[in-house]
Scaffold this active site. Structure first.
Site: not given
Length: 246
Positions: A12, A54
């Site tokens: 991730h 992100h």
């Protein structure tokens, strides 16, 4: 449409919890651990340069503040996001998409590229990512899977490059999520581990969709999901999960 290699464990945000998120250092750590694939987020800088990040701001990961859409690519790619994580990563900066793709190819990593548009920039982000990938051609990029929570972004990317498989990101299983994934021509449905049931996985598989699950850090959960027929899990702890479900 080329086949996504379906690795069971996907690191991730490049390296999970073992490196500053969305960095080249994370890619190196994932490869060193034996991961076959990683996931990372791509957003647009003010000048339209796709970069790996992100959040819509730098506040959480960098020692400086600012909104991504207010800064040019060169400024973002000079921003240290390593020091905030650990002193061992001082000098690690936000990479551009080109650099990340090149490193994935060098390391033999497949990549789930999540198109992560800032609010109001869904189409522009999808279009820019799609154009950049199209310019590289199949030989110039690693094995890729495009995903997003934004249908507009996925559609815009697909309009520019239609030979990369796509996945639909949904916060939870629903009939609507299945319908959206099918409408967008996706090969996979990406669902949160919380609340997920074996029947949900079976329903997705019944309509031809693979299921990828986020974010799974417990080896017991990973083994259970593998038994349900899940194709892969996104994890912050690839060091724990790789041995658990090999």
């Amino acid at each position: 449409m080329p086949c996504w290699p379906r690795p069971e464990v996907i690191a991730h945000r490049c390296g999970g919890a073992l490196a500053p998120e969305n960095t080249l250092a994370g890619l190196a750590i994932a490869a060193r651990l034996g991961c076959r694939a990683v996931e990372f987020d791509v957003m647009l800088a003010r000048d339209g340069v796709p970069v790996l990040i992100h959040d819509e701001t730098l506040d959480r990961c960098a020692s400086v503040a600012g909104r991504v859409v207010d800064l040019d690519g060169a400024q973002l790619m000079a921003t240290d996001v390593g020091a905030r994580f650990h002193a061992a990563f001082v000098g690690e900066t936000i990479p551009g998409l080109d650099a990340a793709l090149q490193r994935c190819r060098q390391l033999g990593l497949a990549a789930n590229l999540e198109i992560k548009p800032a609010a109001g920039h869904e189409v522009a982000t999808g279009r820019a990512v799609g154009r950049q990938l199209a310019s590289l051609g199949p030989a110039g990029r690693p094995a890729l899977l495009l995903s997003s929570f934004s249908a507009e972004a996925l559609e815009a990317a697909a309009a520019e490059v239609d030979d990369i498989p796509r996945g639909w990101l949904a916060p939870a299983f629903s009939a609507g999520a299945l319908d959206t994934a099918t409408r967008l021509g996706c090969v996979s449905l990406h669902l949160a581990v919380e609340g997920l049931e074996a029947a949900h996985v079976a329903a997705a598989r019944a309509v031809g969709l693979r299921v990828l699950v986020y974010t799974v850090n417990d080896p017991a959960d990973a083994r259970r999901l593998a038994g349900w027929g899940v194709s892969g899990v996104f994890t912050d702890r690839p060091d724990l999960l790789l041995d658990a479900i090999r």
